[in-house]
Scaffold this motif. Sequence first.
Motif, PDB file in Angstrom:
ATOM      1  N   ILE A 398      -8.337 -39.900  86.861  1.00 32.00           N
ATOM      2  CA  ILE A 398      -8.372 -38.439  87.008  1.00 32.00           C
ATOM      3  C   ILE A 398      -7.715 -37.806  85.796  1.00 32.00           C
ATOM      4  CG2 ILE A 398      -7.583 -36.490  88.417  1.00 32.00           C
ATOM      5  CD1 ILE A 398      -7.526 -38.568  90.787  1.00 32.00           C
ATOM      6  N   ASN A 399      -8.452 -36.964  85.099  1.00 29.65           N
ATOM      7  CA  ASN A 399      -7.916 -36.241  83.947  1.00 29.65           C
ATOM      8  C   ASN A 399      -6.975 -35.151  84.464  1.00 29.65           C
ATOM      9  OD1 ASN A 399      -7.471 -34.505  81.758  1.00 29.65           O
ATOM     10  ND2 ASN A 399      -9.505 -34.860  80.897  1.00 29.65           N
ATOM     11  N   ILE A 400      -5.706 -35.246  84.107  1.00 32.41           N
ATOM     12  CA  ILE A 400      -4.717 -34.303  84.627  1.00 32.41           C
ATOM     13  C   ILE A 400      -5.023 -32.864  84.216  1.00 32.41           C
ATOM     14  CG2 ILE A 400      -3.092 -34.447  82.680  1.00 32.41           C
ATOM     15  CD1 ILE A 400      -0.845 -34.588  84.853  1.00 32.41           C
ATOM     16  N   PHE A 401      -5.744 -32.693  83.117  1.00 33.10           N
ATOM     17  CA  PHE A 401      -6.121 -31.365  82.648  1.00 33.10           C
ATOM     18  C   PHE A 401      -7.426 -30.868  83.268  1.00 33.10           C
ATOM     19  CE2 PHE A 401      -3.937 -33.478  79.020  1.00 33.10           C
ATOM     20  CZ  PHE A 401      -2.763 -32.744  79.063  1.00 33.10           C
ATOM     21  N   HIS A 402      -8.092 -31.748  84.019  1.00 36.74           N
ATOM     22  CA  HIS A 402      -9.423 -31.424  84.544  1.00 36.74           C
ATOM     23  C   HIS A 402      -9.486 -31.834  86.012  1.00 36.74           C
ATOM     24  CE1 HIS A 402     -13.570 -30.280  83.430  1.00 36.74           C
ATOM     25  NE2 HIS A 402     -13.886 -31.022  84.463  1.00 36.74           N
ATOM     26  N   PRO A 403      -8.958 -30.998  86.911  1.00 33.99           N
ATOM     27  CA  PRO A 403      -8.860 -31.382  88.331  1.00 33.99           C
ATOM     28  C   PRO A 403     -10.199 -31.692  88.974  1.00 33.99           C
ATOM     29  CG  PRO A 403      -8.399 -29.024  88.015  1.00 33.99           C
ATOM     30  CD  PRO A 403      -8.421 -29.651  86.654  1.00 33.99           C
ATOM     31  N   GLU A 404     -11.291 -31.209  88.384  1.00 28.77           N
ATOM     32  CA  GLU A 404     -12.612 -31.489  88.958  1.00 28.77           C
ATOM     33  C   GLU A 404     -12.943 -32.987  88.938  1.00 28.77           C
ATOM     34  OE1 GLU A 404     -12.726 -27.298  87.270  1.00 28.77           O
ATOM     35  OE2 GLU A 404     -11.948 -29.255  86.662  1.00 28.77           O
ATOM     36  N   SER A 405     -12.209 -33.769  88.133  1.00 32.04           N
ATOM     37  CA  SER A 405     -12.485 -35.201  88.070  1.00 32.04           C
ATOM     38  C   SER A 405     -11.962 -35.951  89.297  1.00 32.04           C
ATOM     39  CB  SER A 405     -11.892 -35.811  86.792  1.00 32.04           C
ATOM     40  OG  SER A 405     -10.495 -35.595  86.712  1.00 32.04           O
ATOM     41  N   GLU A 406     -11.196 -35.259  90.152  1.00 28.91           N
ATOM     42  CA  GLU A 406     -10.748 -35.851  91.407  1.00 28.91           C
ATOM     43  C   GLU A 406     -11.706 -35.413  92.509  1.00 28.91           C
ATOM     44  OE1 GLU A 406      -6.762 -36.151  94.276  1.00 28.91           O
ATOM     45  OE2 GLU A 406      -6.836 -34.670  92.656  1.00 28.91           O
ATOM     46  N   TYR A 407     -12.641 -36.275  92.854  1.00 33.35           N
ATOM     47  CA  TYR A 407     -13.660 -35.870  93.829  1.00 33.35           C
ATOM     48  C   TYR A 407     -13.582 -36.660  95.130  1.00 33.35           C
ATOM     49  CZ  TYR A 407     -16.285 -40.091  92.749  1.00 33.35           C
ATOM     50  OH  TYR A 407     -16.662 -41.412  92.602  1.00 33.35           O
ATOM     51  N   LEU A 408     -13.216 -37.944  95.069  1.00 35.90           N
ATOM     52  CA  LEU A 408     -13.159 -38.748  96.290  1.00 35.90           C
ATOM     53  C   LEU A 408     -11.770 -38.632  96.908  1.00 35.90           C
ATOM     54  CD1 LEU A 408     -14.592 -40.809  98.146  1.00 35.90           C
ATOM     55  CD2 LEU A 408     -13.601 -42.614  96.722  1.00 35.90           C
ATOM     56  N   LYS A 409     -11.738 -38.209  98.155  1.00 39.38           N
ATOM     57  CA  LYS A 409     -10.460 -38.138  98.853  1.00 39.38           C
ATOM     58  C   LYS A 409     -10.632 -38.814 100.208  1.00 39.38           C
ATOM     59  CE  LYS A 409     -11.802 -34.418  98.066  1.00 39.38           C
ATOM     60  NZ  LYS A 409     -13.116 -33.920  97.547  1.00 39.38           N
ATOM     61  N   GLY A 410      -9.540 -39.418 100.671  1.00 39.55           N
ATOM     62  CA  GLY A 410      -9.643 -40.130 101.934  1.00 39.55           C
ATOM     63  C   GLY A 410      -8.284 -40.284 102.595  1.00 39.55           C
ATOM     64  N   LEU A 411      -8.300 -40.684 103.841  1.00 41.68           N
ATOM     65  CA  LEU A 411      -7.082 -40.894 104.617  1.00 41.68           C
ATOM     66  C   LEU A 411      -7.212 -42.190 105.412  1.00 41.68           C
ATOM     67  CD1 LEU A 411      -6.685 -37.281 106.083  1.00 41.68           C
ATOM     68  CD2 LEU A 411      -5.284 -38.276 104.240  1.00 41.68           C
ATOM     69  N   LEU A 412      -6.166 -42.975 105.402  1.00 43.87           N
ATOM     70  CA  LEU A 412      -6.049 -44.094 106.319  1.00 43.87           C
ATOM     71  C   LEU A 412      -5.174 -43.630 107.472  1.00 43.87           C
ATOM     72  CD1 LEU A 412      -6.073 -46.941 107.445  1.00 43.87           C
ATOM     73  CD2 LEU A 412      -4.409 -47.591 105.690  1.00 43.87           C
ATOM     74  N   LEU A 413      -5.760 -43.576 108.659  1.00 50.44           N
ATOM     75  CA  LEU A 413      -5.097 -43.041 109.830  1.00 50.44           C
ATOM     76  C   LEU A 413      -4.788 -44.148 110.841  1.00 50.44           C
ATOM     77  CD1 LEU A 413      -7.404 -39.948 110.475  1.00 50.44           C
ATOM     78  CD2 LEU A 413      -5.302 -40.016 109.096  1.00 50.44           C
ATOM     79  N   TYR A 414      -3.660 -44.025 111.505  1.00 51.74           N
ATOM     80  CA  TYR A 414      -3.330 -44.894 112.633  1.00 51.74           C
ATOM     81  C   TYR A 414      -3.429 -44.044 113.895  1.00 51.74           C
ATOM     82  CZ  TYR A 414      -0.869 -48.149 115.690  1.00 51.74           C
ATOM     83  OH  TYR A 414      -0.536 -49.009 116.714  1.00 51.74           O
ATOM     84  N   VAL A 415      -4.238 -44.506 114.825  1.00 53.01           N
ATOM     85  CA  VAL A 415      -4.507 -43.762 116.056  1.00 53.01           C
ATOM     86  C   VAL A 415      -3.881 -44.502 117.225  1.00 53.01           C
ATOM     87  CG1 VAL A 415      -6.280 -42.664 117.462  1.00 53.01           C
ATOM     88  CG2 VAL A 415      -6.709 -43.052 115.015  1.00 53.01           C
ATOM     89  N   GLU A 416      -2.949 -43.835 117.914  1.00 50.43           N
ATOM     90  CA  GLU A 416      -2.265 -44.501 119.031  1.00 50.43           C
ATOM     91  C   GLU A 416      -3.090 -44.419 120.312  1.00 50.43           C
ATOM     92  OE1 GLU A 416       1.782 -43.340 119.506  1.00 50.43           O
ATOM     93  OE2 GLU A 416       2.278 -43.758 117.409  1.00 50.43           O
TER      94      GLU A 416
END
Length: 416
Positions: A398-416
Amino acid sequence: MDENNRFETTTSRPLVILKKGREQSLSRYHLWVFSRAIAQTIPIPQLGDLVTIVDAQGKNLATGTWEGGNIAVRILQFANPLLSEQKFFTEKLLAAYELRKQLGVVNASQTTTATANENNIYRLVYGEADGLSGLIIDIYGKTAVIQAHSVGMYNRIELIKEALLSIRELSISAVFDKSSSTMPINLPNGVGDRYIHGKRIEVPLYENGLRFIADIEKGQKTGFFIDQRDNRRLVERFAKNRKVLNCFCYTGGFSVYALRGGASEVYSLDSSSRALDVAKQTVELNFDEEISQKHHTINYDAFEYLNSLKGNEYNLIVLDPPAFAKRRDSIRNACNGYRKLNAAALRKIAPQSFLFTFSCSQLVSPYDFRMAVLTAAVESKRSVRIIKQLQQSTCHPINIFHPESEYLKGLLLYVE
């Protein structure tokens, strides 16, 4: 005195003159110039031309390619004029390759057997993150696949090809241009995806020691979802003795890792029967019959399947849907889609389970995605904890000067 005489350049390239005060984004090294920031051009450039960007006082700021749309210019180099395009591309590709070596994603022996860490599938160039706005290059063994997302890059595809072939350590024997679906304009009649050097080469393709099938010519993206490499390995880590559901499985990447991680059963779900056929082949490439029998395919819509479950059937679920938002006016609907999808999974997942959930929609921010998942958790009335925030693999920096380069986001969740 002619107003244009105030603007001088050391090259004969067209000038892009910014409005007063609109140079601030360039001072922060952002790699796009939007049309609304431009006062005038002298003369009017042709699409793909190299242009010199100057501020309202005529100060040279950068060199870029003229794209003519909302993103009017894509920056290639700041300050000093870009003098040699061939040298520029060669140096940029070398720098990108050296980074991937340091990241440990280039370590293949090109043999028919592989160690657990062996890779010959990786992203060599990730656009703005590697200072090459509008260019993607993925490596599959001895084949490089190029996707141009801008006219400037497409017009220089021969230069890029020559730069690739000049890096001996890459050992590239074939170069495939797969730009027809990514270009902002239509290509000339008769021009489509094609080999621009060499021809199709069949070599075993490995990611972290697992063998995969990549449909370079007809498959999605460049043939494989390289951006999920690190997250697939995380699924492997948590899969032991779990019954896994891999939704939107495509060619079964997460499924294969789950099987190597010791999952009791793995179900690959996709609405495409063709994708499921490849997923089945991929499993059989990597495992003997005993382990392969733990893998099952489900040809069904993910939303409908999740809603049809009785519940408590799976204790590890992966949600990796295609992009729900490709335009700004669809962000709200996309977030609603993520909410519904995650709510369905959270309602049906077994207690004490793990949910891997992703969004690859660049326009949906990490905050918006997290809020959609939070709302889904509230609706499902389940106790949910975030174990880890996830993003694209390291060969997609991810280019720190170009936030558009961060496109994939995800979460690892624990479900009780």
